[in-house]
Design an enzyme around this catalytic site. Structure first.
Site, PDB file in Angstrom:
ATOM      1  N   SER A 226      25.625 -69.918  31.875  1.00  0.00           N
ATOM      2  CA  SER A 226      24.832 -69.729  33.224  1.00  0.00           C
ATOM      3  C   SER A 226      23.837 -70.884  33.193  1.00  0.00           C
ATOM      4  O   SER A 226      24.475 -72.045  32.868  1.00  0.00           O
ATOM      5  CB  SER A 226      24.180 -68.579  33.381  1.00  0.00           C
TER       6      SER A 226
ATOM      7  N   TYR B 184      22.853 -73.642  44.029  1.00  0.00           N
ATOM      8  CA  TYR B 184      23.266 -73.557  42.639  1.00  0.00           C
ATOM      9  C   TYR B 184      22.470 -72.510  41.935  1.00  0.00           C
ATOM     10  O   TYR B 184      23.245 -71.809  41.375  1.00  0.00           O
ATOM     11  CB  TYR B 184      22.837 -74.877  42.066  1.00  0.00           C
TER      12      TYR B 184
ATOM     13  N   LYS C  87      24.164 -69.030  40.017  1.00  0.00           N
ATOM     14  CA  LYS C  87      23.928 -68.652  38.592  1.00  0.00           C
ATOM     15  C   LYS C  87      23.208 -67.148  38.401  1.00  0.00           C
ATOM     16  O   LYS C  87      23.293 -66.406  37.593  1.00  0.00           O
ATOM     17  CB  LYS C  87      23.134 -69.713  37.903  1.00  0.00           C
TER      18      LYS C  87
END
Length: 277
Positions: free
Chosen positions: A133, A147, A151
């Site tokens: 991650s 983004y 994650k």
């Protein structure tokens, strides 16, 4: 005892370093990437290495790569979901197609590979799943809506399947690195939304400069992270969540402290929602 590793995104960066470390430790490695020649160039050739094409956003390729790995080595003991990229920029300037593309790789691709390997590990009653991650998955920031949120999804996904799979001897660890010296911040890896709204231009320029100035000067050593991953795989009871790097540790601590402060500040209002029946 040697293990069979299946690694996505093994052409460069963390994926390549993890593959190299696993091979050096005497393991067998299935190294995957969108281009076999690029992966082979990065890792070379050996009897313990099997390189196969894999675009994790294509379910047919996921199935084929997994079957090829089993046919070659007979089992998979360790899955490393490393393939990913970063889409950065202001949300308002980001198209929904760009959002879908980010999630197709970082989230749905990771899920597809994981779902393909679980039946084999469950049958073996053993296995390790390492999901790479990012510290970005611990806190949202300006410019990271796409983004970071992808994650966040990897973090939640990993924690949930960890509970589902532990009874079968399959252990899941989500690794959240800080800034590591890879190609991640190169334009060959990171993508930016097209700027166009003047209200964001100054803050966005500062945001991009922050990342550009750190490209290839990051404090984290991917080769050292690779050996940490090897250690996590050998631990009898590995952590579900592991933070890597001094910057990531400081970031995680700040997140915990901020959460605690907000819980304390709003405690009375938070518990006021309980019914009186």
């Amino acid at each position: 005892m040697s293990k069979v590793w299946f690694i996505t995104g093994a052409a460069r960066g963390m994926g390549a370093e993890i593959a190299k470390a696993a091979l050096a430790a005497g393991n067998q490695v299935v190294a995957t990437g969108r281009r076999v020649d690029v992966v082979t160039k990065a890792l070379g050739t050996s009897e313990n290495l099997f390189v196969t094409e894999l675009d994790i956003t294509r379910e047919g390729q996921v199935k084929n790569a997994m079957e090829a790995a089993i046919n070659r080595f007979g089992r998979i003991d360790v899955l490393v979901n490393n393939a990913a990229y970063g889409h950065l920029g202001v949300f308002e300037e980001t198209s929904l197609d760009e959002v879908r593309a980010q999630y197709d790789t970082n989230v749905f691709g990771t899920m597809a590979v994981t779902q393909a390997v679980i039946p084999f590990m469950r049958k073996q009653r053993s296995g390790r799943i390492i999901n790479i991650s990012s510290a970005a998955g611990l806190k949202g920031v300006f410019g990271g809506s796409i983004y970071n949120s992808s994650k966040f999804a990897v973090e939640g996904f990993s924690q949930s399947i960890a509970e589902e799979l532990a009874p079968f001897g399959v252990y899941v660890t989500v690794v959240s690195p800080g800034f590591f010296r890879t190609d991640f911040l190169d334009l060959s890896s990171v993508k930016y939304s097209k700027a166009g709204i003047s209200d964001y231009s100054e803050a966005l320029a500062e945001f991009r400069d922050f990342h550009d100035n750190r490209n290839h000067t990051q404090v984290g050593d991917p080769a050292k992270l690779a050996y940490v991953v090897l250690q996590l795989v050998q631990v009898e009871k590995p952590p579900v969540s592991f933070v890597a790097g001094t910057d990531a540790v400081d970031w995680a601590k700040s997140v915990v402290n901020q959460k605690k402060e907000q819980l304390d500040e709003w405690h009375a209002l938070s518990i006021s929602t309980d019914g009186t029946w």
